[in-house]
Design an enzyme around this catalytic site. Structure first.
Site, PDB file in Angstrom:
ATOM      1  N   GLN A  71       0.841  -1.217   0.000  1.00 52.32           N
ATOM      2  CA  GLN A  71       0.000   0.000   0.000  1.00 52.32           C
ATOM      3  C   GLN A  71       0.866   1.253   0.000  1.00 52.32           C
ATOM      4  O   GLN A  71       0.582   2.208  -0.721  1.00 52.32           O
ATOM      5  CB  GLN A  71      -0.950   0.057   1.204  1.00 52.32           C
ATOM      6  CG  GLN A  71      -1.392  -1.271   1.761  1.00 52.32           C
ATOM      7  CD  GLN A  71      -2.608  -1.876   1.097  1.00 52.32           C
ATOM      8  OE1 GLN A  71      -2.993  -1.447   0.010  1.00 52.32           O
ATOM      9  NE2 GLN A  71      -3.191  -2.862   1.725  1.00 52.32           N
ATOM     10  N   GLU A 115     -14.919   0.795  -6.965  1.00 52.89           N
ATOM     11  CA  GLU A 115     -14.723  -0.627  -6.642  1.00 52.89           C
ATOM     12  C   GLU A 115     -15.945  -1.395  -7.147  1.00 52.89           C
ATOM     13  O   GLU A 115     -17.075  -1.010  -6.885  1.00 52.89           O
ATOM     14  CB  GLU A 115     -14.551  -0.787  -5.120  1.00 52.89           C
ATOM     15  CG  GLU A 115     -14.717  -2.188  -4.587  1.00 52.89           C
ATOM     16  CD  GLU A 115     -13.680  -3.193  -5.085  1.00 52.89           C
ATOM     17  OE1 GLU A 115     -12.481  -2.966  -4.907  1.00 52.89           O
ATOM     18  OE2 GLU A 115     -14.102  -4.223  -5.678  1.00 52.89           O
ATOM     19  N   GLY A 147     -14.828  -0.141 -13.345  1.00 48.93           N
ATOM     20  CA  GLY A 147     -13.792   0.859 -13.590  1.00 48.93           C
ATOM     21  C   GLY A 147     -13.815   1.410 -15.004  1.00 48.93           C
ATOM     22  O   GLY A 147     -13.628   2.611 -15.225  1.00 48.93           O
ATOM     23  N   ASP A 164      -5.574  -0.665  -7.991  1.00 46.70           N
ATOM     24  CA  ASP A 164      -5.194  -1.708  -7.039  1.00 46.70           C
ATOM     25  C   ASP A 164      -6.040  -2.944  -7.325  1.00 46.70           C
ATOM     26  O   ASP A 164      -7.114  -3.132  -6.769  1.00 46.70           O
ATOM     27  CB  ASP A 164      -5.432  -1.217  -5.606  1.00 46.70           C
ATOM     28  CG  ASP A 164      -5.116  -2.298  -4.595  1.00 46.70           C
ATOM     29  OD1 ASP A 164      -4.394  -3.253  -4.945  1.00 46.70           O
ATOM     30  OD2 ASP A 164      -5.591  -2.201  -3.455  1.00 46.70           O
ATOM     31  N   SER A 165      -5.529  -3.779  -8.205  1.00 49.90           N
ATOM     32  CA  SER A 165      -6.339  -4.916  -8.651  1.00 49.90           C
ATOM     33  C   SER A 165      -5.759  -6.224  -8.135  1.00 49.90           C
ATOM     34  O   SER A 165      -4.613  -6.282  -7.690  1.00 49.90           O
ATOM     35  CB  SER A 165      -6.343  -4.965 -10.182  1.00 49.90           C
ATOM     36  OG  SER A 165      -5.062  -5.288 -10.637  1.00 49.90           O
ATOM     37  N   SER A 166      -6.555  -7.276  -8.262  1.00 46.55           N
ATOM     38  CA  SER A 166      -6.005  -8.611  -8.055  1.00 46.55           C
ATOM     39  C   SER A 166      -5.297  -9.029  -9.347  1.00 46.55           C
ATOM     40  O   SER A 166      -5.023  -8.192 -10.211  1.00 46.55           O
ATOM     41  CB  SER A 166      -7.108  -9.578  -7.634  1.00 46.55           C
ATOM     42  OG  SER A 166      -8.256  -9.376  -8.407  1.00 46.55           O
ATOM     43  N   TYR A 232       3.000 -12.352  -1.259  1.00 43.07           N
ATOM     44  CA  TYR A 232       2.638 -12.442  -2.680  1.00 43.07           C
ATOM     45  C   TYR A 232       3.582 -13.433  -3.364  1.00 43.07           C
ATOM     46  O   TYR A 232       4.711 -13.629  -2.913  1.00 43.07           O
ATOM     47  CB  TYR A 232       2.723 -11.067  -3.368  1.00 43.07           C
ATOM     48  CG  TYR A 232       1.623 -10.094  -2.961  1.00 43.07           C
ATOM     49  CD1 TYR A 232       0.434 -10.534  -2.376  1.00 43.07           C
ATOM     50  CD2 TYR A 232       1.769  -8.731  -3.170  1.00 43.07           C
ATOM     51  CE1 TYR A 232      -0.566  -9.648  -2.008  1.00 43.07           C
ATOM     52  CE2 TYR A 232       0.764  -7.832  -2.797  1.00 43.07           C
ATOM     53  CZ  TYR A 232      -0.395  -8.305  -2.212  1.00 43.07           C
ATOM     54  OH  TYR A 232      -1.388  -7.429  -1.845  1.00 43.07           O
TER      55      TYR A 232
HETATM   56  N1  SPD Z   1      -1.155 -11.737  -6.246  1.00 35.55           N
HETATM   57  C1  SPD Z   1      -2.024 -10.856  -5.551  1.00 35.55           C
HETATM   58  C2  SPD Z   1      -1.883  -9.424  -5.939  1.00 35.55           C
HETATM   59  C3  SPD Z   1      -2.829  -8.581  -5.157  1.00 35.55           C
HETATM   60  C4  SPD Z   1      -2.705  -7.127  -5.402  1.00 35.55           C
HETATM   61  N2  SPD Z   1      -3.763  -6.373  -4.811  1.00 35.55           N
HETATM   62  C5  SPD Z   1      -3.763  -6.361  -3.390  1.00 35.55           C
HETATM   63  C6  SPD Z   1      -4.790  -5.492  -2.765  1.00 35.55           C
HETATM   64  C7  SPD Z   1      -4.216  -4.738  -1.625  1.00 35.55           C
HETATM   65  N3  SPD Z   1      -4.903  -3.534  -1.357  1.00 35.55           N
END
Ligand code: SPD
Length: 291
Positions: A71, A115, A147, A164-166, A232
């Site tokens: 973050q 979001e 988005g 801020d994505s997955s 991660y």
């Molecule tokens: N491999 C997972 C990556 C996640 C990135 N986004 C995280 C959200 C944190 N605010």
């Protein structure tokens, strides 16, 4: 999840797409919440050594132990690379950690978050107060929606946009494409900056290379800042940074948390020195991404 798996069981992150052939595991003390939203599976568990952990579609998004690394870097790298960021947009980031860092900057006049999945916000509000504390901030406005649609309707409005994505699988896939970056560009004000989740150099180097090359067709300045974070995949993730102003230099902060605010910001990862070295990559990645 049945009762017998709640204590002393292990959560293992398994994804053929994101981290093929490997898996990171955390010992679970208790499952605190598990639900299916319209978009994804949401799991929140208490781990033995990483605090509470938020998982979306089987991938770890946040652990209380190390979330600050991601973050702080995703926010303070772009914010301190811009001379005066007043209007900020966050796309994604439902846990609230990015917002928590953005509102530390006094120069910010307004911050909007778009979001798609309100359930992630609800879970974070309930279980992760240290991340979701800024959802009540007076400068903040929340928009629940897509988005792409939001960006189409907000052209030339923002100084900094943070995505801020997955990972680029499922609902977040489109947030890594050229069409999305074109919309980001259009939504910026003069001299604007975008910062997006940029995956790992150990696992996704070709993907990052393609993404950065398509960004280079849109922005005069494109960089990749590396972030060390144990939960991660491979313990490393990046921030893709793009600037509209050719003078923008992501390798040197224009401002810094001053002595007064620095102590109330409670930073644990970001410093101006970390900022100036984050885009210096190991040789194999430097060669691939910058030549
Ligand atoms: N491999 C997972 C990556 C996640 C990135 N986004 C995280 C959200 C944190 N605010």
């Amino acid at each position: 999840m049945d009762e017998s798996r709640k204590t002393g069981q292990w959560f293992s992150e398994v994804s053929k797409e994101t981290c093929p052939g490997q898996s990171f595991s955390l010992e679970m003390d208790d499952v605190l919440d598990q639900r299916k939203s319209k978009y994804q599976d949401i799991l929140l568990f208490q781990s033995r050594t990483y605090g509470k952990v938020l998982v979306l579609d089987g991938m770890i998004q946040v652990t209380e132990r190390d979330e600050f690394a991601y973050q702080e870097m995703m926010v303070h790298m772009p914010m301190f690379s811009h001379p005066n960021p007043q209007k900020v947009l966050i796309v994604g980031g439902g846990d609230g950690g990015i917002l928590r860092e953005v509102v530390k900057h006094d120069c910010v006049q307004s911050v909007v978050q778009c979001e798609i999945d309100e359930e992630v916000i609800n879970v974070s509000r309930k279980f992760l107060p240290s991340l979701s504390s800024a959802f009540e901030h007076p400068k903040f406005k929340l928009h629940i929606g897509d988005g792409f649609e939001f960006l189409k309707n907000h052209q030339g409005e923002f100084d900094v946009i943070i995505t801020d994505s997955s990972d680029p699988v499922g609902p977040a896939e489109g947030l890594f494409g050229a069409a999305y970056y074109q919309l980001l560009k259009n939504a910026l004000r003069t001299g604007g900056i975008v910062c997006s989740q940029g995956e790992s150099i150990w696992l996704h180097l070709d993907f990052i290379k393609r993404l950065m090359n398509s960004c280079r067709e849109l922005f005069p300045v494109v960089d990749y800042a590396s972030i060390s974070i144990p939960s991660y995949p491979c313990g490393q993730i990046g921030a893709i940074l793009c600037g509209l102003n050719p003078q923008t230099n992501f390798r040197s902060a224009l401002r810094a948390p001053d002595e007064h605010t620095g102590s109330t910001w409670n930073l644990r990862y970001y410093t101006p020195r970390v900022h100036s070295t984050a885009c210096i990559l190991p040789l194999f990645a430097e060669k691939e991404l910058f030549s």
